[in-house]
Write an enzyme that holds these catalytic residues in place. Structure first.
Site, PDB file in Angstrom:
ATOM      1  N   TYR A 253       7.313  -8.463   8.489  1.00 52.24           N
ATOM      2  CA  TYR A 253       6.920  -7.059   8.609  1.00 52.24           C
ATOM      3  C   TYR A 253       7.233  -6.525  10.001  1.00 52.24           C
ATOM      4  O   TYR A 253       7.199  -7.267  10.988  1.00 52.24           O
ATOM      5  CB  TYR A 253       5.402  -6.898   8.401  1.00 52.24           C
ATOM      6  CG  TYR A 253       4.871  -7.323   7.065  1.00 52.24           C
ATOM      7  CD1 TYR A 253       4.705  -6.397   6.034  1.00 52.24           C
ATOM      8  CD2 TYR A 253       4.515  -8.648   6.821  1.00 52.24           C
ATOM      9  CE1 TYR A 253       4.196  -6.784   4.804  1.00 52.24           C
ATOM     10  CE2 TYR A 253       4.007  -9.041   5.589  1.00 52.24           C
ATOM     11  CZ  TYR A 253       3.852  -8.106   4.591  1.00 52.24           C
ATOM     12  OH  TYR A 253       3.340  -8.495   3.372  1.00 52.24           O
TER      13      TYR A 253
ATOM     14  N   ASP B  92       0.841  -1.200   0.000  1.00 53.34           N
ATOM     15  CA  ASP B  92       0.000   0.000   0.000  1.00 53.34           C
ATOM     16  C   ASP B  92       0.876   1.251   0.000  1.00 53.34           C
ATOM     17  O   ASP B  92       2.033   1.215   0.447  1.00 53.34           O
ATOM     18  CB  ASP B  92      -0.895   0.023   1.234  1.00 53.34           C
ATOM     19  CG  ASP B  92      -1.899  -1.116   1.245  1.00 53.34           C
ATOM     20  OD1 ASP B  92      -2.333  -1.525   0.154  1.00 53.34           O
ATOM     21  OD2 ASP B  92      -2.237  -1.599   2.341  1.00 53.34           O
TER      22      ASP B  92
ATOM     23  N   ASP C  65      -6.380   0.926   8.610  1.00 59.73           N
ATOM     24  CA  ASP C  65      -5.113   1.627   8.755  1.00 59.73           C
ATOM     25  C   ASP C  65      -5.364   3.127   8.901  1.00 59.73           C
ATOM     26  O   ASP C  65      -6.519   3.583   8.876  1.00 59.73           O
ATOM     27  CB  ASP C  65      -4.152   1.324   7.600  1.00 59.73           C
ATOM     28  CG  ASP C  65      -4.636   1.814   6.246  1.00 59.73           C
ATOM     29  OD1 ASP C  65      -5.518   2.693   6.195  1.00 59.73           O
ATOM     30  OD2 ASP C  65      -4.147   1.313   5.221  1.00 59.73           O
TER      31      ASP C  65
ATOM     32  N   ARG D  26      -2.891  -5.434   8.540  1.00 56.08           N
ATOM     33  CA  ARG D  26      -3.985  -4.542   8.963  1.00 56.08           C
ATOM     34  C   ARG D  26      -5.097  -5.322   9.660  1.00 56.08           C
ATOM     35  O   ARG D  26      -5.729  -4.823  10.594  1.00 56.08           O
ATOM     36  CB  ARG D  26      -4.564  -3.808   7.754  1.00 56.08           C
ATOM     37  CG  ARG D  26      -3.699  -2.697   7.222  1.00 56.08           C
ATOM     38  CD  ARG D  26      -4.334  -2.054   6.017  1.00 56.08           C
ATOM     39  NE  ARG D  26      -4.342  -2.937   4.860  1.00 56.08           N
ATOM     40  CZ  ARG D  26      -5.023  -2.701   3.736  1.00 56.08           C
ATOM     41  NH1 ARG D  26      -5.792  -1.628   3.647  1.00 56.08           N
ATOM     42  NH2 ARG D  26      -4.960  -3.519   2.728  1.00 56.08           N
TER      43      ARG D  26
END
Length: 302
Positions: free
Chosen positions: A71, A43, A85, A185
């Site tokens: 991550y 994103d 988010d 997310r």
């Protein structure tokens, strides 16, 4: 005869506010070819490792997308958004005092529920197709998007810093190692729901895609500087294949059969990169169940 353009991977450290397509467009200009693609969209808000394939290496990307990813992220508790988010609009906030009442033990226990093989409902604004349209496109049109839970594996989730425990402004830094298809997310959303206060992601940085990590990655600015200095940061396709898959060096007869895309007698365990006598990367092969043979999944030579 025109010399073939080099094939390989560019490991990009994507910056914030840049789309994955923006990265591909930039690499196309730097590489002087339209044949560029990427594995695993990030994103615009997210940063970190984006694996970009050039020329023949674009055919590796679909197989690389299935690999494990890692991550680092920051989760804000107390507020839920429609995108899960910080870029989304607020859809719910915690009751007064609810976030302040959370203990560190409760927060860590909630994150622990996300470890292992779990059923995860993807975020509403994901790229998953619903009746032929992307979920995020349907959400933008105001349609109600119902996505089914999917199995994902969270191999490891570590809660690092917890800031603001006992206050109304609480954030958790997490590190996650997970299977392809996992939405970080959604972890923020689900932990917020378990705690009864809501949650969303405020920062996301991908640190690894399979064997490719931030240590090998370059920013778009660094890629431009390297090209201006006559240096290439392209990881050749053979080296990329050896890094990402088990490898096997063929004998002369096997090489001849592989160049024709034929099955060969070869004991491999899963998807395997096979190489010619001179080290040239030839193909990806997989076992044929119930037989001593292996078959081509993708052949990279004529």
């Amino acid at each position: 005869m025109t010399e073939a353009k080099p094939s390989g991977l560019v490991i990009v450290d994507k910056g914030p506010g840049v789309t994955s397509h923006d990265v591909v467009s930039r690499v196309r200009r730097l590489a002087g070819t339209r044949k560029v693609g990427h594995a695993g969209t990030l994103d615009p808000m997210a940063t970190g490792v984006l694996v970009v394939g050039v020329e023949r290496a674009t055919r590796l990307l679909g197989h690389l997308m299935l690999t494990e990813k890692a991550y680092d992220a920051t989760v804000r508790l107390g507020i839920a958004t429609h995108t899960d988010d910080a870029e989304g609009g607020v859809v719910a906030t915690a009751e007064p005092g609810a976030v302040e009442a959370l203990s560190e033990a409760e927060i860590r226990a909630a994150f622990a529920t996300q470890v292992g093989e779990i059923e995860q409902v993807p975020t509403t604004v994901s790229a998953i197709k619903v009746d032929g349209k992307r979920a995020y496109a349907l959400a933008r049109e105001g349609a109600a998007v119902e996505l089914k839970a999917r199995p994902v594996t969270i191999h490891e989730l570590t809660v690092g810093g917890l800031r603001g425990v006992g206050t109304g402004s609480l954030e958790a830094d997490i590190s996650v190692r997970c299977s392809s298809g996992t939405y970080i997310r959604a972890i923020a959303r689900d932990v917020g729901a378990i705690l009864g206060v809501g949650g969303h992601l405020t920062a996301l940085r991908r640190t690894a895609v399979g064997p490719y990590t931030l240590a090998q990655a370059a920013t778009l600015e660094e890629l431009g500087e390297a090209q201006a200095g006559g240096r290439s940061l392209l990881l050749p396709i053979g080296a990329a294949a050896r890094a990402a898959f088990p490898s096997y060096d063929l004998d002369e007869e096997q090489e001849r059969e592989v160049r024709h895309g034929r099955r060969i007698a070869l004991a491999v365990d899963g998807l395997t990169a096979v190489f010619a006598l001179d080290g040239e990367f030839l193909a990806l092969y997989e076992p044929v169940p119930g037989t001593p043979l292996a078959r081509p999944v993708a052949v990279f030579v004529g």
